[in-house]
Design an enzyme around this catalytic site. Sequence first.
Site, PDB file in Angstrom:
ATOM      1  N   ALA A   8       6.189   5.802   3.031  1.00 13.67           N
ATOM      2  CA  ALA A   8       5.698   7.160   2.778  1.00 13.67           C
ATOM      3  C   ALA A   8       4.608   7.158   1.707  1.00 13.67           C
ATOM      4  O   ALA A   8       4.432   8.125   0.990  1.00 13.67           O
ATOM      5  CB  ALA A   8       6.866   8.060   2.351  1.00 13.67           C
ATOM      6  N   ARG A  14      -7.069  12.113   7.179  1.00 21.45           N
ATOM      7  CA  ARG A  14      -7.515  13.026   8.243  1.00 21.45           C
ATOM      8  C   ARG A  14      -6.747  14.346   8.302  1.00 21.45           C
ATOM      9  O   ARG A  14      -7.134  15.273   9.000  1.00 21.45           O
ATOM     10  CB  ARG A  14      -7.442  12.302   9.604  1.00 21.45           C
ATOM     11  CG  ARG A  14      -8.622  11.371   9.822  1.00 21.45           C
ATOM     12  CD  ARG A  14      -8.423  10.539  11.063  1.00 21.45           C
ATOM     13  NE  ARG A  14      -7.387   9.518  10.870  1.00 21.45           N
ATOM     14  CZ  ARG A  14      -6.825   8.830  11.845  1.00 21.45           C
ATOM     15  NH1 ARG A  14      -7.166   9.043  13.089  1.00 21.45           N
ATOM     16  NH2 ARG A  14      -5.905   7.913  11.573  1.00 21.45           N
ATOM     17  N   LYS A  21       0.659  12.652   3.463  1.00 20.03           N
ATOM     18  CA  LYS A  21       0.865  12.970   4.880  1.00 20.03           C
ATOM     19  C   LYS A  21       2.328  13.249   5.229  1.00 20.03           C
ATOM     20  O   LYS A  21       2.614  14.202   5.964  1.00 20.03           O
ATOM     21  CB  LYS A  21       0.324  11.842   5.756  1.00 20.03           C
ATOM     22  CG  LYS A  21       0.488  12.146   7.226  1.00 20.03           C
ATOM     23  CD  LYS A  21      -0.384  11.316   8.118  1.00 20.03           C
ATOM     24  CE  LYS A  21       0.067   9.891   8.185  1.00 20.03           C
ATOM     25  NZ  LYS A  21      -0.622   9.168   9.264  1.00 20.03           N
ATOM     26  N   GLN A  74       4.211   2.244  -4.579  1.00 21.40           N
ATOM     27  CA  GLN A  74       3.143   1.355  -4.106  1.00 21.40           C
ATOM     28  C   GLN A  74       1.806   1.871  -4.642  1.00 21.40           C
ATOM     29  O   GLN A  74       1.349   2.945  -4.255  1.00 21.40           O
ATOM     30  CB  GLN A  74       3.105   1.362  -2.572  1.00 21.40           C
ATOM     31  CG  GLN A  74       2.050   0.423  -1.999  1.00 21.40           C
ATOM     32  CD  GLN A  74       1.713   0.746  -0.554  1.00 21.40           C
ATOM     33  OE1 GLN A  74       1.958   1.844  -0.059  1.00 21.40           O
ATOM     34  NE2 GLN A  74       1.127  -0.222   0.129  1.00 21.40           N
ATOM     35  N   ASP A 105       5.955   9.063   8.913  1.00 17.92           N
ATOM     36  CA  ASP A 105       5.157  10.124   9.539  1.00 17.92           C
ATOM     37  C   ASP A 105       5.429  10.261  11.032  1.00 17.92           C
ATOM     38  O   ASP A 105       4.594  10.765  11.769  1.00 17.92           O
ATOM     39  CB  ASP A 105       3.661   9.884   9.276  1.00 17.92           C
ATOM     40  CG  ASP A 105       3.149   8.608   9.941  1.00 17.92           C
ATOM     41  OD1 ASP A 105       3.972   7.802  10.410  1.00 17.92           O
ATOM     42  OD2 ASP A 105       1.915   8.428   9.993  1.00 17.92           O
TER      43      ASP A 105
END
Length: 462
Positions: A8, A14, A21, A74, A105
Amino acid sequence: MKCAIILAGGKGTRMKSEKPKVMCEVIFEPMLYYVVSAVKEAGVEDICIITGYEHETVEEYLAKLDTNIKTALQSPQLGTGHAVMQARAFIKGHTGDDILVLNGDGPLIDAETINKSYKYHKDNNNAITLLSAVVDDTVGIGHIKRDKNGTLLRIVEDKDANEEEKKIKESNAGMYWFKGESLLYAIDNITNENAQNEYYLTDALEILIKKGENKGAYIAENSEVILGANDRVQLNGLNTIMRRNINNSHMLNGVDIPCTDGVMIGKNVKIGNSTQILPNTIIIGDTEIGENCVIGPNTYISNAKIGEGVILDNCKVLDSEIQDGVDCGPFVKVRANSVLKKGVHIGNFVEVKNSIVAEGTKAAHLTYIGDSDVGQDVNFGCGTVTCNYDGKVKSRCTIGDGVFIGCNTNLIAPVTVGDRAYIAAGSTITEDIPADALSVARAYQHNKEGWVIKKKPYKEKK
Ligand code: UD1
Ligand code: CA
């Protein structure tokens, strides 16, 4: 023991969203919520979520969702393989276990698919089992490359694929079962030598094949479960599928949805048999609705407990309880911390907030009941207002059983109206009223006879 690592950390450029996201929503819940739910439903006991972009947002959300979930940060985000590397300590604690790694996602993944692929993984004693599906639109996905005999070779990312490879329809779902020790070996050997200079988790397949380990791909029966969203058009597509799935499951349970237009029901909502849901109705949160209700049209319900035989026509109900046989609407708002007890009737243009309204009470039109404790069988005349706010503090009104409140009454809180009291229309009540009293708090009427003729306020026509 079954464990899981959920990825995640990505930004999801985009989506053009400030949120990461995985926090973009499908039926009013973050995509990550559905992935976590499916994983838990599949019996996974220990979960580690990799956070990265806007990690505080994800961590805050997870703290509310389930405090047992672990996270690993991360930073920077150098690909899905790099994401899993951040869970090294978690993996080391589970080298003898089976670890599920999946994208955060892909909200359509379900417990059934997770468990069927797990069985396949165990039956074949695989070091890695990936989930794949045959899809038409393969843009941006990983293509599953097999040899002539169908033996798995590797996963080729669309961006790295040649023309032949781009034609492969079998796609990588972004969900894998690993033996814990094999996953540890794989992340120690993943490099970033590819078109995007990213550490691809997908390289784990080839790495474990080279090591001589067992591998396999479980092909999803329903290819929809692998769908993800990279932009808001695809997010709309996920909403459409999720909405259909949830609506269908309610209909198969005996809920009547004659027209599903605009009907959006959250995953946690429970609805009783023979209740009818009419168009443009949104029901979300931990809402529970009993049997034989008519909900909608144009109704929004969030975190509410609704009894049996309730009618909610053009209503908004938030964080409240509505008991059996209550009839509300049209154009009614029931705000947080309200309880409408059995048989209450709330009619058009009425708002109730932070109030308890006892059995059989009626407020049929144009009324505000705020911060009030209302007894049984009270009649609110049209236009009654509890004036609960003096600009600084909120105060409560207490209204006894059987009270009759005439039209256009103001009750200036704090004030107590005794049982069976009767308030004359147009009164502004500032002091307590004893039980059984009539209270008139308005100017008395004077009629000045002949006044108009004497004053001659207008010219008579000849
Ligand atoms: C990935 C797979 C692809 C598969 C597809 C299915 C790789 C290299 N490719 O591609 O084969 O078909 O999923 O949807 O794995 N994430 C991180 N850190 C990162 C990058 C990503 O945590 O550095 C997370 C994202 O938040 C997301 C998930 O990993 O939840 C997948 O990332 P994404 O960039 O969408 O991968 P895809 O390009 O879709
Ligand atoms: Ca993706």
